[in-house]
Write a protein that holds these residues in place. Structure first.
Motif, PDB file in Angstrom:
ATOM      1  N   LEU A 117       0.830  -1.199   0.000  1.00 32.32           N
ATOM      2  CA  LEU A 117       0.000   0.000   0.000  1.00 32.32           C
ATOM      3  C   LEU A 117       0.865   1.251   0.000  1.00 32.32           C
ATOM      4  N   LYS A 118       1.988   1.204   0.729  1.00 32.21           N
ATOM      5  CA  LYS A 118       2.918   2.340   0.736  1.00 32.21           C
ATOM      6  C   LYS A 118       3.460   2.579  -0.662  1.00 32.21           C
ATOM      7  N   ILE A 119       3.828   1.497  -1.347  1.00 35.31           N
ATOM      8  CA  ILE A 119       4.357   1.610  -2.708  1.00 35.31           C
ATOM      9  C   ILE A 119       3.328   2.241  -3.637  1.00 35.31           C
ATOM     10  N   ARG A 120       2.059   1.990  -3.384  1.00 36.20           N
ATOM     11  CA  ARG A 120       0.991   2.537  -4.224  1.00 36.20           C
ATOM     12  C   ARG A 120       0.562   3.935  -3.809  1.00 36.20           C
ATOM     13  N   GLY A 121       1.217   4.479  -2.785  1.00 34.33           N
ATOM     14  CA  GLY A 121       0.939   5.857  -2.399  1.00 34.33           C
ATOM     15  C   GLY A 121      -0.244   6.038  -1.476  1.00 34.33           C
ATOM     16  N   VAL A 122      -0.709   4.969  -0.827  1.00 29.06           N
ATOM     17  CA  VAL A 122      -1.819   5.086   0.122  1.00 29.06           C
ATOM     18  C   VAL A 122      -1.340   5.832   1.365  1.00 29.06           C
ATOM     19  N   ARG A 123      -2.183   6.719   1.881  1.00 31.53           N
ATOM     20  CA  ARG A 123      -1.820   7.525   3.051  1.00 31.53           C
ATOM     21  C   ARG A 123      -1.469   6.646   4.240  1.00 31.53           C
ATOM     22  N   LYS A 124      -0.557   7.119   5.065  1.00 32.56           N
ATOM     23  CA  LYS A 124      -0.017   6.328   6.168  1.00 32.56           C
ATOM     24  C   LYS A 124      -1.110   5.825   7.097  1.00 32.56           C
ATOM     25  N   ALA A 125      -2.012   6.694   7.503  1.00 32.38           N
ATOM     26  CA  ALA A 125      -3.055   6.297   8.450  1.00 32.38           C
ATOM     27  C   ALA A 125      -3.940   5.207   7.847  1.00 32.38           C
ATOM     28  N   GLU A 126      -4.262   5.358   6.563  1.00 35.85           N
ATOM     29  CA  GLU A 126      -5.136   4.397   5.887  1.00 35.85           C
ATOM     30  C   GLU A 126      -4.453   3.041   5.744  1.00 35.85           C
ATOM     31  N   ARG A 127      -3.190   3.060   5.334  1.00 37.38           N
ATOM     32  CA  ARG A 127      -2.506   1.777   5.120  1.00 37.38           C
ATOM     33  C   ARG A 127      -2.226   1.061   6.435  1.00 37.38           C
ATOM     34  N   ARG A 128      -1.952   1.812   7.500  1.00 40.83           N
ATOM     35  CA  ARG A 128      -1.714   1.171   8.791  1.00 40.83           C
ATOM     36  C   ARG A 128      -3.008   0.593   9.362  1.00 40.83           C
ATOM     37  N   ALA A 129      -4.113   1.273   9.116  1.00 38.38           N
ATOM     38  CA  ALA A 129      -5.406   0.756   9.566  1.00 38.38           C
ATOM     39  C   ALA A 129      -5.748  -0.534   8.828  1.00 38.38           C
ATOM     40  N   ARG A 130      -5.480  -0.555   7.521  1.00 44.83           N
ATOM     41  CA  ARG A 130      -5.739  -1.762   6.728  1.00 44.83           C
ATOM     42  C   ARG A 130      -4.819  -2.897   7.172  1.00 44.83           C
ATOM     43  N   ALA A 131      -3.554  -2.583   7.437  1.00 48.16           N
ATOM     44  CA  ALA A 131      -2.600  -3.601   7.882  1.00 48.16           C
ATOM     45  C   ALA A 131      -3.004  -4.177   9.233  1.00 48.16           C
ATOM     46  N   ALA A 132      -3.481  -3.334  10.137  1.00 54.34           N
ATOM     47  CA  ALA A 132      -3.925  -3.810  11.446  1.00 54.34           C
ATOM     48  C   ALA A 132      -5.137  -4.730  11.306  1.00 54.34           C
ATOM     49  N   GLU A 133      -6.042  -4.366  10.395  1.00 56.09           N
ATOM     50  CA  GLU A 133      -7.218  -5.207  10.140  1.00 56.09           C
ATOM     51  C   GLU A 133      -6.805  -6.579   9.627  1.00 56.09           C
ATOM     52  N   LEU A 134      -5.842  -6.599   8.721  1.00 56.28           N
ATOM     53  CA  LEU A 134      -5.381  -7.863   8.151  1.00 56.28           C
ATOM     54  C   LEU A 134      -4.587  -8.679   9.161  1.00 56.28           C
ATOM     55  N   ALA A 135      -3.830  -8.017  10.013  1.00 61.41           N
ATOM     56  CA  ALA A 135      -3.110  -8.735  11.075  1.00 61.41           C
ATOM     57  C   ALA A 135      -4.096  -9.503  11.949  1.00 61.41           C
ATOM     58  N   GLY A 136      -5.217  -8.874  12.247  1.00 62.21           N
ATOM     59  CA  GLY A 136      -6.259  -9.555  13.004  1.00 62.21           C
ATOM     60  C   GLY A 136      -6.866 -10.705  12.230  1.00 62.21           C
ATOM     61  N   LEU A 137      -7.069 -10.507  10.933  1.00 60.46           N
ATOM     62  CA  LEU A 137      -7.680 -11.543  10.091  1.00 60.46           C
ATOM     63  C   LEU A 137      -6.840 -12.810  10.066  1.00 60.46           C
ATOM     64  N   VAL A 138      -5.503 -12.658  10.028  1.00 61.04           N
ATOM     65  CA  VAL A 138      -4.627 -13.828   9.922  1.00 61.04           C
ATOM     66  C   VAL A 138      -4.125 -14.315  11.285  1.00 61.04           C
ATOM     67  N   GLY A 139      -4.685 -13.757  12.365  1.00 55.98           N
ATOM     68  CA  GLY A 139      -4.334 -14.243  13.699  1.00 55.98           C
ATOM     69  C   GLY A 139      -3.058 -13.672  14.270  1.00 55.98           C
ATOM     70  N   LEU A 140      -2.690 -12.455  13.840  1.00 53.39           N
ATOM     71  CA  LEU A 140      -1.477 -11.815  14.349  1.00 53.39           C
ATOM     72  C   LEU A 140      -1.771 -10.576  15.192  1.00 53.39           C
ATOM     73  N   ALA A 141      -3.000 -10.443  15.646  1.00 50.99           N
ATOM     74  CA  ALA A 141      -3.322  -9.327  16.545  1.00 50.99           C
ATOM     75  C   ALA A 141      -2.449  -9.430  17.791  1.00 50.99           C
ATOM     76  N   GLY A 142      -1.845  -8.312  18.164  1.00 46.89           N
ATOM     77  CA  GLY A 142      -0.932  -8.298  19.293  1.00 46.89           C
ATOM     78  C   GLY A 142       0.525  -8.435  18.884  1.00 46.89           C
ATOM     79  N   PHE A 143       0.767  -8.794  17.606  1.00 45.25           N
ATOM     80  CA  PHE A 143       2.137  -8.944  17.113  1.00 45.25           C
ATOM     81  C   PHE A 143       2.475  -7.894  16.053  1.00 45.25           C
TER      82      PHE A 143
END
Length: 268
Positions: A117-143
């Motif tokens: 997302l960073k490479i595609r120019g997505v804003r920092k807040a947006e890409r970090r929010a999406r990354a946090a959502e995906l971390a939860g999806l794959v069972g990495l919440a807290g890591f």
């Protein structure tokens, strides 16, 4: 053109007459030849076959990493290759997961997931929010703030899957993503991948040497012949999803596994 043909949805992936030759000093090696395959939206297709049959070569052509010598590949009706060059508008809709997680060791889990997302120019807040959502999806919440060296092999692969999903790809390509994991971790990752794919309605092409893994995960198993790789058979797997590990103890499951193994043995 008939009404049925008009109404038929465009496949997510359409492969026609795909072949790949490698030219060396020793001559020409025909790695893949004459492959035709349609994959529907939301379908999980596993590629199996003996080492050297062209599974990874085919996947790399589908992923825009290796130009075919012949034939065409289309993603949602858009040609992936034109005159030996990959079309950016088609390849940007793909996600790739390799056997090695290939995480950047100096990035946290969150930053690794957010990198596309960073490479595609997505804003920092947006890409970090999406990354946090995906971390939860794959069972990495807290890591999220952990680094790859602090994770187990299975957790690193979860992060790699999350990274591949970050751009919401139309097609997820997976090249033996669990091949380096121990048997118990691999079993857990199969269950996790099934859950993730069902939640995201992802379309997946999955390369594996493991026949039970292919049967457990796939809607169809495509068996490629030894070099040159051609489609020997396409076997539907009609078990309902989600599937549990208990499925692997049933006669129906093991009948399919035995049939595939028998066909592989016949190639010797």
């Amino acid at each position: 053109m008939t009404d049925t043909e008009v109404d038929r949805p465009i496949p997510r992936l359409q492969i026609r007459g795909i072949g790949r030759d490698f030219h060396t000093k020793a001559g020409v090696t025909h790695a893949v030849s004459g492959i035709d395959l349609d994959i529907r939206i939301g379908e999980f297709v596993a590629l199996i076959g003996r080492s050297g049959c062209g599974k990874t070569t085919l996947l790399r052509m589908i992923g825009g990493l290796l130009a075919p010598s012949s034939g065409t590949i289309a993603v949602d009706g858009r040609q992936l290759w034109r005159d030996g060059r990959v079309e950016a508008s088609a390849v940007t809709r793909l996600g790739f997961v390799f056997q090695e997680s290939n995480l950047f060791p100096w990035f946290s889990v969150l930053d690794n997931i957010a990198l596309p997302l960073k490479i595609r120019g997505v804003r920092k807040a947006e890409r970090r929010a999406r990354a946090a959502e995906l971390a939860g999806l794959v069972g990495l919440a807290g890591f999220e703030n952990s680094y790859p060296r602090e994770l187990s092999g299975g957790m690193r692969q979860r992060a790699a899957i999350a990274r591949a999903l970050s751009t919401e790809p139309d097609l997820l390509l997976m090249d033996e993503p669990f091949g380096a994991l121990d048997a118990l971790t691999r079993e857990r990752m199969n269950l996790e991948l099934q859950r993730i794919v069902l939640e995201t309605n992802s379309t997946v092409v999955f390369v594996t040497h493991d026949i039970p893994e292919a049967v457990f995960l796939a809607d169809r198993v495509v068996h490629l012949t030894p070099r040159p790789g051609r489609i020997r058979q396409i076997l539907p797997v009609d078990f309902e999803k989600p599937r549990t590990v208990d499925l692997q103890t049933t006669p129906e499951f093991n009948d399919i596994v035995r049939a595939l193994r028998h066909d592989l043995d016949e190639e010797e």
